[in-house]
Design a protein around this motif. Structure first.
Motif, PDB file in Angstrom:
ATOM      1  N   HIS A   1       0.824  -1.209   0.000  1.00  0.00           N
ATOM      2  CA  HIS A   1       0.000   0.000   0.000  1.00  0.00           C
ATOM      3  C   HIS A   1       0.859   1.261   0.000  1.00  0.00           C
ATOM      4  O   HIS A   1       0.493   2.263  -0.626  1.00  0.00           O
ATOM      5  CB  HIS A   1      -0.943  -0.014   1.194  1.00  0.00           C
TER       6      HIS A   1
ATOM      7  N   THR B   1      -6.086  -8.748  -4.198  1.00  0.00           N
ATOM      8  CA  THR B   1      -5.501  -7.406  -4.154  1.00  0.00           C
ATOM      9  C   THR B   1      -4.825  -7.056  -5.471  1.00  0.00           C
ATOM     10  O   THR B   1      -4.807  -5.879  -5.867  1.00  0.00           O
ATOM     11  CB  THR B   1      -4.497  -7.293  -3.004  1.00  0.00           C
TER      12      THR B   1
ATOM     13  N   ARG C   1      -7.780  -5.941  -7.530  1.00  0.00           N
ATOM     14  CA  ARG C   1      -8.445  -4.743  -6.989  1.00  0.00           C
ATOM     15  C   ARG C   1      -7.618  -3.480  -7.213  1.00  0.00           C
ATOM     16  O   ARG C   1      -8.164  -2.429  -7.564  1.00  0.00           O
ATOM     17  CB  ARG C   1      -8.710  -4.941  -5.497  1.00  0.00           C
ATOM     18  N   TYR C   2      -6.297  -3.592  -7.038  1.00  0.00           N
ATOM     19  CA  TYR C   2      -5.440  -2.408  -7.139  1.00  0.00           C
ATOM     20  C   TYR C   2      -4.665  -2.356  -8.457  1.00  0.00           C
ATOM     21  O   TYR C   2      -3.813  -1.488  -8.622  1.00  0.00           O
ATOM     22  CB  TYR C   2      -4.472  -2.368  -5.953  1.00  0.00           C
TER      23      TYR C   2
END
Length: 741
Positions: free
Chosen positions: A146, A206, A209-210
């Motif tokens: 992140h 993830t 999603r990202y």
């Protein structure tokens, strides 16, 4: 004119560095180079000019768009598309960056900002296509992922890397053309046969999603996989963002930027969360509602492979915790997880983070120890069987379980007349005290000329010994006021400590006032006279000045206390010989001891004045703190205090009912609660503290309170109750409104 090759090289070097640092050239060249040059081609163009390839300059980072992955046969099994990042994923990452930068959570802001600075620096130096994050689905790797996507979004914005591809005409809107936004690049070294399904699910979800650019290498050693990754980038220098933290087995002496070891391929290790604690990892993930592996909610605190990872025994809910060790070889989510364990963010002893990483050779020992059962009662908090199992699981890490309480044998012992076990066994000149009062003396404090730091220091040091400071009073330099307050506190508390008002001047009234409070007169103290003579280098008391002799006027029953001398060194053994006799050995030992005593007597250790149960200390902070250290370290016995801290991401008003229930249930058992809201911060936050002389009580109260609070509100749980941030920063925020986690 013919230039030699050396001259040509020098000209190229000068031109190269002129280009790097000339903003005019950069603005002119940027649109041209973006359309016509690949970043590796730029590095190759300047390769003859320097022994180093330069794929990591500011200019190159600013013109870089994206990279193409080169598959490596037999190792790389998956590489996502090399197209630009989805605009929605980019916007989400940029929003996260702005949120992280704007958040003023005083317990985390500094570390989050520093971590972002580190990642941004890596992107600036190496360029987005040459910065990878190691992503194995663990909590630390999730945090780093992140941080990378947030910092990369900011990098793209700062260097204008999000414009449409060159094929689009100037009339097209910026968002209509294909994206040229570089995607966060990650690498995952997977062992398919031993990976947790939950970990693989998180990585997959993830990534989608990202919109991450993920490379997956299967069944290859770590070093070999790194080599394949580097070769896939044409051998260019790479930076790898890692989730390494201080205390990790592989951390050793690593710094934020650390070149790889000599036995590994050449790359730069970048450790943005090196100084973060276990609790801060969870604070970050839960404060910003970031997804993490579901195993952590089932009691796992450190994820390895299926065959060597169990739920942490320190998080077991049931009293029969030895069952946690018998979840089967697989130890997967369906084994011993479920409702039997608290989630990972509730681990209070962060040293036990890896207690669930079981060494096969020690697993049998852990089971055998945990089967011993529990003896005793009362404050033998949480059974010793669980403590032994956790300790056995943590062996090799140098860690001691605290979530599983130990017997409080050194606590308040009624059978020994209130003395601790340490005192009952002969604690020398140590006193067993439970309560204390502080009398701070000085007009300069009451007039605002200086601040009182002595009471804060004394309260913290006394608390380390389990001594509760129950009153702090600040007085002017008035004899009657000092006498009255000292007399009152001396009758109420086990020990009283005064600060200030000692010395040779007219306003130094404390000693006379203390003597009067205790019903004593003052007289010249012979021991003090001798110390003053030694200190000022005079032969007799008559050579001392009036002001110097005034410092020898002490209460009639005053005690001058000094810390005990250090233990005498053990004399080196004498090799046996015909000349070695018992008498000679005794003489040598006696001489050594005499030498130690002589050295100690010459050491200028100023004594601490004690009258009855009152310690009289100077007001100068450096002198006061030194004497407090002596009192705490040498004159007081220790009574343990067990503490917990729960950090919640909600407003204090939302926990009133749950807190009142916990107080009603556990305060009669000796548990003290504190609630501290923080105002002025962008998100709500409240810290609940608990303390007790019985670890079993404080653990039960903590569990009771957390069960009464929405689980999504818990940011972290710790075994301390300090209201300071990670670097000792005092938390002074404010809570406003409600923000969903």
């Amino acid at each position: 004119m013919h230039l030699p090759w050396t001259g040509v090289r020098q000209i190229f070097v000068l031109l190269h560095f002129a280009c790097l640092w000339s903003s005019t050239w950069s603005f002119w060249a940027k649109p041209v180079l973006r359309r016509n040059l690949d970043h590796r081609a730029i590095g190759a163009a300047f390769a003859p000019c320097s022994p180093l390839r330069l794929p990591f300059t500011r200019m190159q980072a600013s013109i870089l768009s994206t990279s193409t992955a080169t598959p490596v046969s037999g190792a790389l099994v998956n590489s996502t598309s090399a197209s630009g990042q989805d605009r929605g994923a980019y916007d989400d990452a940029l929003t996260l960056y702005k949120t992280l930068r704007a958040d003023d959570d005083s317990s985390m802001a500094d570390k989050v900002h520093t971590a972002l600075d580190v990642v941004e620096q890596a992107l600036r130096l190496y360029g987005p296509s040459h910065v990878f994050a190691s992503y194995n689905g663990g909590k630390d790797a999730v945090v780093v992922m992140h941080l990378l996507r947030a910092a990369l979004a900011r990098h793209v914005q700062a260097y204008d890397l999000d414009s449409p591809a060159p094929a689009d005409t100037a009339s097209s809107s910026p968002s209509s053309g294909p994206s040229t936004i570089p995607r966060p690049r990650l690498v995952y070294f997977e062992q398919p046969s031993t990976e947790f399904p939950e970990v693989k699910a998180l990585v997959s979800q993830t990534t989608q999603r990202y919109d991450l650019d993920l490379r997956v290498y299967q069944d290859v050693p770590f070093a070999q996989g790194l080599k394949a990754c580097i070769e896939g980038e044409g051998g260019a220098p790479l930076a790898f963002l890692l989730g390494t933290r201080k205390g990790d087995p592989n951390c050793k002496e690593q710094e934020t930027f650390a070149p790889s070891s000599t036995w590994m391929p050449a790359f730069m290790r970048v450790n943005p969360i090196l100084s973060w604690t276990y609790g801060e990892i969870w604070h970050f993930l839960r404060r910003y509602n970031l997804p993490y592996c579901s195993l952590y909610d089932q009691g796992y605190t450190s994820l390895g492979k299926v065959d060597d990872t169990r739920p942490n025994p320190a998080l077991a809910k049931s009293r029969a915790r030895d069952d946690a060790q018998e979840g089967g070889e697989g130890g997967g989510a369906g084994g011993v997880g479920g409702g039997e364990f608290y989630p990972a963010y509730m681990l209070t002893d962060w040293d036990l983070e890896r207690a669930g990483r079981v060494d096969k050779k020690k697993e049998a020992t852990a089971r055998a120890v945990s089967n011993k059962g529990v003896e005793g009662d009362g404050c033998r908090a949480v059974e010793e069987a669980a403590a032994a199992a956790a300790k056995a699981a943590a062996q090799g890490e140098g860690k001691t379980p605290v979530m599983s309480a130990k017997a409080s044998s050194k606590g308040w012992n009624k059978a020994s007349g209130g003395q601790s076990k340490e005192a009952a066994e002969g604690g020398g000149s140590r006193e067993s005290v439970k309560t204390a009062g502080l009398v701070i003396i000085g007009d300069e404090i009451l007039k605002g000329k200086t601040s009182d730091t002595n009471s804060l220091y004394a309260a913290r040091r006394l608390r380390e010994k389990g001594v509760a400071v129950q009153r702090i009073v600040v007085l002017s330099d008035n004899h009657a006021d000092i006498e009255q307050e000292v007399r009152r506190q001396a009758s109420l508390f086990d020990v009283v400590i005064t600060s200030g008002g000692v010395g040779p001047t007219h306003d130094d009234l404390t000693i006379k006032a203390v003597a009067a409070a205790l019903g004593q007169g003052v007289q010249e103290n012979e021991e003090m006279i001798q110390r003053l003579q030694d200190a000022y280098g005079v032969a007799s008391r008559d050579d001392l000045s009036e002001g110097q002799r005034k410092m020898a006027l002490l209460p009639e029953q005053a005690r001058l206390r000094v810390p005990p001398p250090p233990p005498s060194p053990t004399p080196a053994p004498t090799p046996p010989s015909a000349f070695t006799t018992e008498a000679a050995t005794v003489a040598a030992t006696t001489a050594t001891a005499a030498a130690v005593v002589a050295v100690a007597s010459k050491t200028k250790v100023w004594p601490i004045l004690m009258c009855g149960n009152v310690y009289v200390l100077p007001g100068v902070p450096s002198f006061f703190e030194a004497k407090m250290d002596t009192i705490v370290d040498h004159f007081l016995n220790h009574f343990p205090i067990y503490t917990r801290k729960i950090v919640l991401g909600l407003d204090e008003v939302e926990i009133v009912e749950a807190l009142n229930q916990a107080v009603a249930h556990f305060e009669p058992e000796g548990c003290v609660f504190g609630s501290y809201p923080f105002y002025g911060e962008t998100r709500p936050r409240v810290v609940i503290t608990l303390e007790s002389g019985c670890e079993k009580t404080v653990e039960a109260a903590t569990a009771f309170l957390i069960e009464s609070i929405p689980k999504e509100a818990v940011l972290q749980v710790g075994k301390d109750d300090d209201l300071r941030g990670g670097e000792g920063q005092v938390l002074d925020g404010e809570i406003q409104g409600r923000h969903p986690l």
